[in-house]
Design an enzyme around this catalytic site. Structure first.
Site, PDB file in Angstrom:
ATOM      1  N   SER A  23       0.814  -1.225   0.000  1.00 53.55           N
ATOM      2  CA  SER A  23       0.000   0.000   0.000  1.00 53.55           C
ATOM      3  C   SER A  23       0.845   1.272   0.000  1.00 53.55           C
ATOM      4  O   SER A  23       0.316   2.368   0.064  1.00 53.55           O
ATOM      5  CB  SER A  23      -0.933  -0.005   1.218  1.00 53.55           C
ATOM      6  OG  SER A  23      -0.200  -0.249   2.394  1.00 53.55           O
ATOM      7  N   ASN A 110      -2.598  -2.771  12.761  1.00 51.64           N
ATOM      8  CA  ASN A 110      -4.057  -2.588  12.684  1.00 51.64           C
ATOM      9  C   ASN A 110      -4.519  -1.353  13.455  1.00 51.64           C
ATOM     10  O   ASN A 110      -5.313  -0.550  12.951  1.00 51.64           O
ATOM     11  CB  ASN A 110      -4.784  -3.829  13.202  1.00 51.64           C
ATOM     12  CG  ASN A 110      -4.498  -5.048  12.345  1.00 51.64           C
ATOM     13  OD1 ASN A 110      -3.853  -4.922  11.298  1.00 51.64           O
ATOM     14  ND2 ASN A 110      -4.947  -6.199  12.776  1.00 51.64           N
ATOM     15  N   THR A 155     -39.756  27.355 -10.626  1.00 48.86           N
ATOM     16  CA  THR A 155     -40.157  26.005 -10.217  1.00 48.86           C
ATOM     17  C   THR A 155     -40.376  25.254 -11.526  1.00 48.86           C
ATOM     18  O   THR A 155     -40.811  25.848 -12.521  1.00 48.86           O
ATOM     19  CB  THR A 155     -41.467  25.996  -9.398  1.00 48.86           C
ATOM     20  OG1 THR A 155     -42.520  26.493 -10.214  1.00 48.86           O
ATOM     21  CG2 THR A 155     -41.370  26.861  -8.141  1.00 48.86           C
ATOM     22  N   HIS A 156     -40.033  23.976 -11.540  1.00 52.71           N
ATOM     23  CA  HIS A 156     -40.091  23.164 -12.771  1.00 52.71           C
ATOM     24  C   HIS A 156     -39.270  23.799 -13.900  1.00 52.71           C
ATOM     25  O   HIS A 156     -39.581  23.621 -15.070  1.00 52.71           O
ATOM     26  CB  HIS A 156     -41.539  22.977 -13.259  1.00 52.71           C
ATOM     27  CG  HIS A 156     -42.497  22.586 -12.178  1.00 52.71           C
ATOM     28  ND1 HIS A 156     -42.734  21.283 -11.816  1.00 52.71           N
ATOM     29  CD2 HIS A 156     -43.259  23.346 -11.352  1.00 52.71           C
ATOM     30  CE1 HIS A 156     -43.610  21.249 -10.829  1.00 52.71           C
ATOM     31  NE2 HIS A 156     -43.941  22.490 -10.514  1.00 52.71           N
ATOM     32  N   LYS A 283     -16.451  30.367 -29.208  1.00 56.01           N
ATOM     33  CA  LYS A 283     -16.861  29.691 -27.985  1.00 56.01           C
ATOM     34  C   LYS A 283     -16.098  30.138 -26.740  1.00 56.01           C
ATOM     35  O   LYS A 283     -14.892  30.378 -26.769  1.00 56.01           O
ATOM     36  CB  LYS A 283     -16.671  28.165 -28.136  1.00 56.01           C
ATOM     37  CG  LYS A 283     -17.630  27.524 -29.088  1.00 56.01           C
ATOM     38  CD  LYS A 283     -19.057  27.540 -28.585  1.00 56.01           C
ATOM     39  CE  LYS A 283     -19.405  26.411 -27.783  1.00 56.01           C
ATOM     40  NZ  LYS A 283     -19.755  25.169 -27.942  1.00 56.01           N
TER      41      LYS A 283
HETATM   42  N1  ARG Z   1      -1.866  -1.290   4.725  1.00 57.53           N
HETATM   43  C1  ARG Z   1      -2.737  -1.824   5.707  1.00 57.53           C
HETATM   44  C2  ARG Z   1      -4.088  -1.089   5.625  1.00 57.53           C
HETATM   45  O1  ARG Z   1      -4.126  -0.074   5.038  1.00 57.53           O
HETATM   46  C3  ARG Z   1      -2.146  -1.635   7.057  1.00 57.53           C
HETATM   47  C4  ARG Z   1      -2.611  -2.619   8.080  1.00 57.53           C
HETATM   48  C5  ARG Z   1      -1.966  -3.911   7.835  1.00 57.53           C
HETATM   49  N2  ARG Z   1      -2.355  -4.906   8.779  1.00 57.53           N
HETATM   50  C6  ARG Z   1      -2.267  -6.194   8.531  1.00 57.53           C
HETATM   51  N3  ARG Z   1      -2.651  -6.987   9.446  1.00 57.53           N
HETATM   52  N4  ARG Z   1      -1.816  -6.613   7.392  1.00 57.53           N
HETATM   53  O2  ARG Z   1      -5.099  -1.519   6.093  1.00 57.53           O
END
Ligand code: ARG
Length: 487
Positions: A23, A110, A155-156, A283
């Site tokens: 990510s 997390n 209106t409309h 235009k």
């Molecule tokens: N890139 C992950 C997200 O955006 C981060 C959390 C990752 N946690 C995991 N257990 N893989 O959610």
């Protein structure tokens, strides 16, 4: 491919899997929030005796160094790392050695990502609110200058009754005030800190969650660790509020596009906010208004997307939730961009007041007032409605407006009409007589404008006060154990 979790594995991750899973390409956007969260976490760990003061100082200095280097461009965030959390941790260990390996004590990605996302969204709510406020200031200026600018109300999409430009724009003022209050509600509701929830079940370390919450400007810690790592309600609420902001801008854009057309000619969009055609030299197109209208669909898409993603996810964290980021970031950038451009466009737009007034006159918008004239002279409303309907037919036949119809013609249909009918159906009278709360009459409109002014000033003071409070919270050494749990 730098990964935090290699120990249990005997094989390298497949390259395609790595890329699919990573990510970093988008979550690098919240590197500042990630570092801010880590600093609070480390301060808490040291306060609780889990880290030494020395380790804390080393980690803090390392994190500050990373922040400064990323900001200045000296340190590049690359795809070598799976995500922003891995990037920061790996760089910290490179810089300060073993102490860096203690950063993640009592934390999971997390709760870390849940925190980062909340911090990011909260920051962006504040920035968006500022932009909506600027838009309101632009609307207020138009209102102040156009209390006596008559135009048809529709209106409309049929001309209905005369209003003023101040009144019409005032309707949008109300919408964007509600948008700000929605943002404030979301901010308040989401302002609890998930840090310390761990992977899902808290930790065995004696973390002081109230302290980290306070350091990070939250009202308190979240109350259930499973909910903490799997809650994305605030993202859904944000995207819903954003969709509404876009819908409001889009409706106004639609009107501006019509008003700017050859047929209406109510407004002239500034050259700086218009574009030309590659083939038709004459235009001048309202592309900005069209794009804002168009991008509304994109923000709605983000809302639909996150709702759909979340609906089947069992507790607690699941990787599906990583999908919240790209669409939220895109929606935030879209809404902020649109707000800034839309504000610029309406602030520089010229209003053709004569065309607006002429259009109100030519569309029989004063027909209701002609009927009211008869009612005031004892004619029952239903009869008056019929009489004026016949007058309108006569005018359409002759291609004239009600105020151009000679008195004899009026009298031929109803002897009740006298010369003062012209005064009674003038645009000025039609508007000025509408004096109830919320109507376009200039007296009530001036009151609204004065209230708007106070509202815009009041909010300024409140922000200053919040800032003051934030500084106090961040600098004082308090007993954090007394913080309220959210009710
Ligand atoms: N890139 C992950 C997200 O955006 C981060 C959390 C990752 N946690 C995991 N257990 N893989 O959610």
């Amino acid at each position: 491919m730098a990964q935090l979790w290699g120990g249990r594995f005997t094989k390298e991750t497949d390259k395609l899997v790595y890329n699919f899973n990573a990510s970093i390409s988008f979550d690098q956007k919240f590197y500042e929030q990630d570092i801010r969260g880590s600093k609070a976490h480390v301060a808490m760990l040291a306060r609780q005796g889990i880290l030494t003061a020395e380790e804390k100082d080393q980690i803090e200095a390392g994190l500050d160094g990373i922040l400064a280097d990323v900001r200045s461009g000296k340190l590049e965030i690359t795809s070598e790392y799976e995500d922003i959390h891995s990037f920061v941790e790996a760089n910290l260990i490179d810089r300060i050695g073993d102490a860096g390996k203690k950063l993640h004590t009592g934390r999971s990605r997390n709760d870390q990502v849940a925190l980062d996302m909340k911090l990011y969204v909260r920051d962006e709510i504040d920035e968006t609110d500022e932009l909506v406020k600027k838009l309101l200031e632009a609307l207020q200026k138009i209102m102040e200058e156009n209390v006596h600018t008559y135009m048809p109300g529709f209106t409309h999409l049929q001309k209905a009754q005369p209003v003023t430009l101040a009144h019409h724009v005032g309707a949008y003022f109300e919408m964007f005030v509600r948008d700000r209050s929605r943002l404030a509600d979301i901010r308040k509701r989401m302002n609890t800190c998930p840090l310390g929830a761990g992977a899902l079940a808290g930790t065995t370390y004696p973390l002081d969650r109230e302290y980290t919450a306070q350091l990070l400007g939250f009202d308190g810690p979240t109350r259930n660790s499973m909910d903490s790592v799997s809650d994305r309600d605030y993202v859904i609420e944000l995207l819903s509020a954003f969709s509404t902001i876009m819908m409001h801008m889009s409706r106004f854009c639609e009107e501006i596009i019509m008003w700017n057309s050859n047929e209406y000619r109510f407004v002239e969009i500034d050259d700086a906010y218009s574009t030309g055609s590659s083939i038709m030299p004459q235009k001048k197109n309202p592309d900005i208004a069209e794009l804002v209208r168009g991008k509304t669909g994109r923000v709605y898409g983000a809302l639909t997307s996150i709702l759909t993603t979340m609906k089947g996810i069992p507790l607690a964290y699941n990787k599906d939730m990583q999908e919240d980021k790209e669409l939220t970031f895109d929606a935030i950038d879209t809404v902020k961009g649109c707000l800034a451009l839309f504000t610029g466009m309406i602030s520089t737009m010229q209003f053709n007041k004569q065309n607006m007034e002429a259009s109100a006159k030519n569309g029989f918008t004063n027909a209701t007032d002609a009927a009211d004239y008869l009612v005031n002279h004892g004619v029952p409303f239903r009869d008056a409605h019929g009489i004026v309907g016949r007058l309108v037919l006569t005018c359409i036949d002759k291609g004239i407006s009600l105020d151009e119809l000679p008195l004899e013609e009026y009298k031929a249909i109803s002897p009740v009409f006298e010369n003062d009918i012209y005064e009674a159906i003038s645009m000025k009278t039609c508007v000025e007589k509408r004096m109830t709360i919320g109507a376009p009459g200039p007296d009530v409109m001036e009151k609204v404008i004065a209230e708007n002014k106070k509202y815009l000033e009041r909010k300024l003071k409140k922000t200053a006060c919040n800032l003051f409070w934030f500084v106090i919270v961040c600098t004082r050494k308090t007993d954090v154990r007394n913080i309220r749990t959210p009710g």
